[in-house]
Design a protein around this motif. Structure first.
Motif, short mmCIF file in Angstrom:
data_model
loop_
_atom_site.label_atom_id
_atom_site.label_comp_id
_atom_site.label_asym_id
_atom_site.label_seq_id
_atom_site.Cartn_x
_atom_site.Cartn_y
_atom_site.Cartn_z
N SER A 66 0.69 -1.02 0.27
CA SER A 66 0.22 -0.21 -0.20
C SER A 66 0.61 1.21 -0.26
CB SER A 66 -1.27 0.02 1.47
OG SER A 66 -2.02 -1.24 1.57
N THR A 67 2.08 1.67 0.63
CA THR A 67 3.01 2.51 0.46
C THR A 67 3.77 2.90 -0.65
OG1 THR A 67 3.18 1.24 2.75
CG2 THR A 67 5.33 3.02 1.57
N LEU A 68 3.60 1.90 -1.20
CA LEU A 68 4.00 1.22 -2.76
C LEU A 68 3.44 1.66 -3.82
CD1 LEU A 68 6.99 -1.22 -2.88
CD2 LEU A 68 7.25 1.50 -3.09
N ALA A 69 2.11 1.45 -3.38
CA ALA A 69 1.13 2.31 -4.14
C ALA A 69 1.49 3.54 -4.79
CB ALA A 69 -0.34 2.02 -3.71
N GLU A 70 1.91 4.88 -3.99
CA GLU A 70 1.47 5.76 -3.96
C GLU A 70 3.13 6.26 -5.79
OE1 GLU A 70 2.16 7.99 -0.27
OE2 GLU A 70 0.93 6.72 0.45
N GLY A 71 3.55 4.91 -5.10
CA GLY A 71 4.90 5.49 -6.38
C GLY A 71 6.63 4.41 -6.26
N LEU A 73 9.93 4.11 -4.16
CA LEU A 73 10.30 4.85 -3.49
C LEU A 73 12.18 4.46 -2.61
CD1 LEU A 73 7.48 4.83 -0.76
CD2 LEU A 73 8.49 7.07 -1.94
N GLU A 77 13.14 5.85 2.64
CA GLU A 77 12.79 6.89 2.65
C GLU A 77 11.63 5.28 2.94
OE1 GLU A 77 12.22 9.82 -1.66
OE2 GLU A 77 12.11 7.68 -1.69
N ARG A 81 9.84 5.19 6.32
CA ARG A 81 7.60 5.41 6.64
C ARG A 81 7.40 4.00 7.06
NH1 ARG A 81 4.94 7.26 0.53
NH2 ARG A 81 6.35 9.22 0.72
N GLU A 111 6.53 -0.92 -7.08
CA GLU A 111 5.69 -2.57 -7.05
C GLU A 111 5.13 -3.11 -8.56
OE1 GLU A 111 1.33 -2.24 -4.81
OE2 GLU A 111 1.24 0.21 -6.56
#
Length: 137
Positions: A66-71, A73, A77, A81, A111
């Motif tokens: 879910s953290t990597l769903a934003e893009g 990193l 980083e 997080r 992802e």
């Protein structure tokens, strides 16, 4: 007189008189037997699967996907997080990339959508079964 270590090596070495070459003995047979002794391959395969499962389970518990769903990193980083330990974060992320669960490009982890969807389905199924974090520890 040979030491215990050498004796153990000699006991486990294939006997040339039984027709096995060192090459064929090291590969084992489908029956899991090598010169009358059990071949360790099935156990090693199970151990490797267990390690892979634990790495994936950790990623799910940390909600990494879910953290990597934003893009994508970078490792620092993601470490910040997710609250990862500095010593192990790079190994953890590289293990996931090696398993094909993440991509790694120019130091950024992203992802892999097909694998992430499978992982999220596993998480949904686990949550649907009522499995709590405390019971997974």
């Amino acid at each position: 007189m040979p030491d215990r270590r050498q004796q153990a090596i000699d006991r486990n070495a294939p006997d040339p008189s039984d027709g096995h070459t060192s090459e064929s003995a090291s590969c084992g047979s489908r029956t899991g037997r090598v010169t009358g002794r059990r071949h360790p391959e099935p156990i090693l395969r199970l151990a490797a699967l267990t390690c892979r499962t634990r790495v994936l389970h950790s990623a799910l518990e940390l909600d990494l996907f879910s953290t990597l769903a934003e893009g994508p990193l970078t490792e620092p980083e993601l470490r910040k997080r997710l609250g990862l330990h500095e010593r192990f974060s790079l190994d953890f992320l590289d293990a996931l990339a090696g398993l094909g669960m993440l991509t790694k490009d120019a130091g950024r982890y992203g992802e892999r959508l097909d694998e992430v969807e499978r992982a999220k389905a596993v998480r949904r199924r686990r949550v649907g079964l009522g499995v709590q974090r405390s019971s997974l520890a």
